[in-house]
Design an enzyme around this catalytic site. Sequence first.
Site, PDB file in Angstrom:
ATOM      1  CB  CYS A 106       2.236  -0.874  14.102  1.00 44.79           C
ATOM      2  SG  CYS A 106       2.289  -0.637  12.309  1.00 44.79           S
ATOM      3  CD  GLU A 108      -2.657  -1.429   2.471  1.00 44.96           C
ATOM      4  OE1 GLU A 108      -2.745  -0.471   3.259  1.00 44.96           O
ATOM      5  OE2 GLU A 108      -3.295  -2.479   2.582  1.00 44.96           O
ATOM      6  CB  CYS A 149       6.575  -4.750   9.646  1.00 50.94           C
ATOM      7  SG  CYS A 149       7.914  -3.827  10.448  1.00 50.94           S
ATOM      8  CB  CYS A 205       2.942   7.578   3.005  1.00 57.68           C
ATOM      9  SG  CYS A 205       3.344   6.442   4.337  1.00 57.68           S
ATOM     10  CB  CYS A 239       5.567  -1.453  16.678  1.00 54.93           C
ATOM     11  SG  CYS A 239       7.269  -1.032  16.277  1.00 54.93           S
TER      12      CYS A 239
HETATM   13  N1  SAH Z   1       8.792   1.141  10.495  1.00 56.12           N
HETATM   14  C1  SAH Z   1       9.020   2.537  10.374  1.00 56.12           C
HETATM   15  C2  SAH Z   1       8.072   3.261   9.440  1.00 56.12           C
HETATM   16  C3  SAH Z   1       6.593   2.889   9.457  1.00 56.12           C
HETATM   17  S1  SAH Z   1       5.503   3.525  10.649  1.00 56.12           S
HETATM   18  C4  SAH Z   1       9.015   3.195  11.734  1.00 56.12           C
HETATM   19  O1  SAH Z   1       8.760   2.519  12.717  1.00 56.12           O
HETATM   20  O2  SAH Z   1       9.324   4.382  11.823  1.00 56.12           O
HETATM   21  C5  SAH Z   1       5.366   5.238  10.483  1.00 56.12           C
HETATM   22  C6  SAH Z   1       4.974   5.872  11.827  1.00 56.12           C
HETATM   23  O3  SAH Z   1       3.638   5.517  12.220  1.00 56.12           O
HETATM   24  C7  SAH Z   1       5.877   5.423  12.968  1.00 56.12           C
HETATM   25  O4  SAH Z   1       6.314   6.535  13.695  1.00 56.12           O
HETATM   26  C8  SAH Z   1       4.969   4.576  13.842  1.00 56.12           C
HETATM   27  O5  SAH Z   1       5.381   4.624  15.187  1.00 56.12           O
HETATM   28  C9  SAH Z   1       3.628   5.217  13.596  1.00 56.12           C
HETATM   29  N2  SAH Z   1       2.467   4.368  13.862  1.00 56.12           N
HETATM   30  C10 SAH Z   1       2.362   3.032  13.773  1.00 56.12           C
HETATM   31  N3  SAH Z   1       1.129   2.628  14.105  1.00 56.12           N
HETATM   32  C11 SAH Z   1       0.419   3.743  14.394  1.00 56.12           C
HETATM   33  C12 SAH Z   1      -0.934   3.992  14.757  1.00 56.12           C
HETATM   34  N4  SAH Z   1      -1.807   3.008  14.868  1.00 56.12           N
HETATM   35  N5  SAH Z   1      -1.306   5.267  14.973  1.00 56.12           N
HETATM   36  C13 SAH Z   1      -0.441   6.278  14.803  1.00 56.12           C
HETATM   37  N6  SAH Z   1       0.840   6.111  14.432  1.00 56.12           N
HETATM   38  C14 SAH Z   1       1.263   4.860  14.240  1.00 56.12           C
END
Ligand code: SAH
Length: 384
Positions: free
Chosen positions: A145, A118, A138, A131, A142
């Site tokens: 996420c 996506e 992944c 983006c 986390c």
């Molecule tokens: N893996 C990379 C890039 C992808 S996530 C990273 O961790 O930076 C891009 C951003 O979205 C990251 O800062 C992550 O912490 C945030 N993110 C992930 N899930 C989220 C959610 N449900 N709501 C808001 N931000 C989120």
Amino acid sequence: MTRNLLAEPDVEPAPETNTPAGDDPPRDREGRVLLHGLSRAQLASALELDAADTERVWRALYRELTPDLARVPGLSPARARDLRARARVDALTLAEVRESPDGTRKLLLDTDAGARVEAVLIPGARRTTICISSQVGCAMNCQFCLTAKMGLRGNLATAELIAQVVIARRRFRDMPPIGNVVFMGMGEPLHNVERVIAATRILVDQRGLDLGARRVTVSTSGLVPAIERFGRESPAQLAVSLNATTDEVRDWLMPVNRRYPLARLLACLRAFPLRPRERITLEYVLLAGVNDSLADAARIHDMTQGIACKVNLIPFNEHPGTEFRRPDERVVLAFRDALRERGVSTSVRRTRGDETMAACGQLGRPGPRPPRRTVPPARLKPRA
Ligand code: SAH
């Protein structure tokens, strides 16, 4: 395969979707060279082009955004036919576009290997930000996420990274031009560091896509050795997802912290090479009751001393199945103000694309595998 209950991230090399062997250029299943991933030198050698023809093909790919090499101005028709048989332009196929009422568009793109990734287009006043995804799924796990729930299915090839930008630029001429690229879609870009660095070089090429180096940003969960390599080899900007101010909370939210704890991450950021006026972006997802206290804000100030940075607060975007909640607006603003009062340059990311699950942390479809949970510190249970 059994899963580690502590859910350490798997930061070993990821499987690849289009694996080049040795110095051979990446190819698709029909053996055609994937052009969007190649440097000029690789393009010249893969297609046996002289410097002038290399430049013609480069221009066709990245200025004219040609989908088809049959139409490269300046090449003889026979030469163009030959290139067309041996090489492939778009490494991804656009399968679907979902538009949100706020103008955000989510693109669903298919790889040859049958995976779906996506990309999200977010129009601004003068330019559109895209983006893009760096991996299918992944490995970082986390806890907040959605993409994490897919696990890691594979790395995207450089050509697949670039294809997201090229296809979007070619197709959507009714929005402000794509002028920012952020590697903040699915995946951990620095877990696919070599191809991501190669892609950033192609994006900023002035006779090609010509994005300014200041307008390309790679976001990482904090893979320290890869950050160091990125700093040496890429022209692009760095963003780091901080998301917590103690190891206890970060170990839980972002298992990568067990491998590279805060002290090590912050030391690496202090040493990160920056050009004049450049700053590292620290992203901070605000989770109600977890990391949104004023004490957290004070610690962000303390821990970022000596780092040229700006903080970008991301109020949590909820998704099905999550226990985390977005803090109230006044909590978000109080947190922002607490940082600003201490002199930390701080912005709040406005939620875009929520209606189509295109906002931060809402990309990807969780697979059949149940999500792995890590254990929160005893006093920090998210509200159910
Ligand atoms: N893996 C990379 C890039 C992808 S996530 C990273 O961790 O930076 C891009 C951003 O979205 C990251 O800062 C992550 O912490 C945030 N993110 C992930 N899930 C989220 C959610 N449900 N709501 C808001 N931000 C989120």
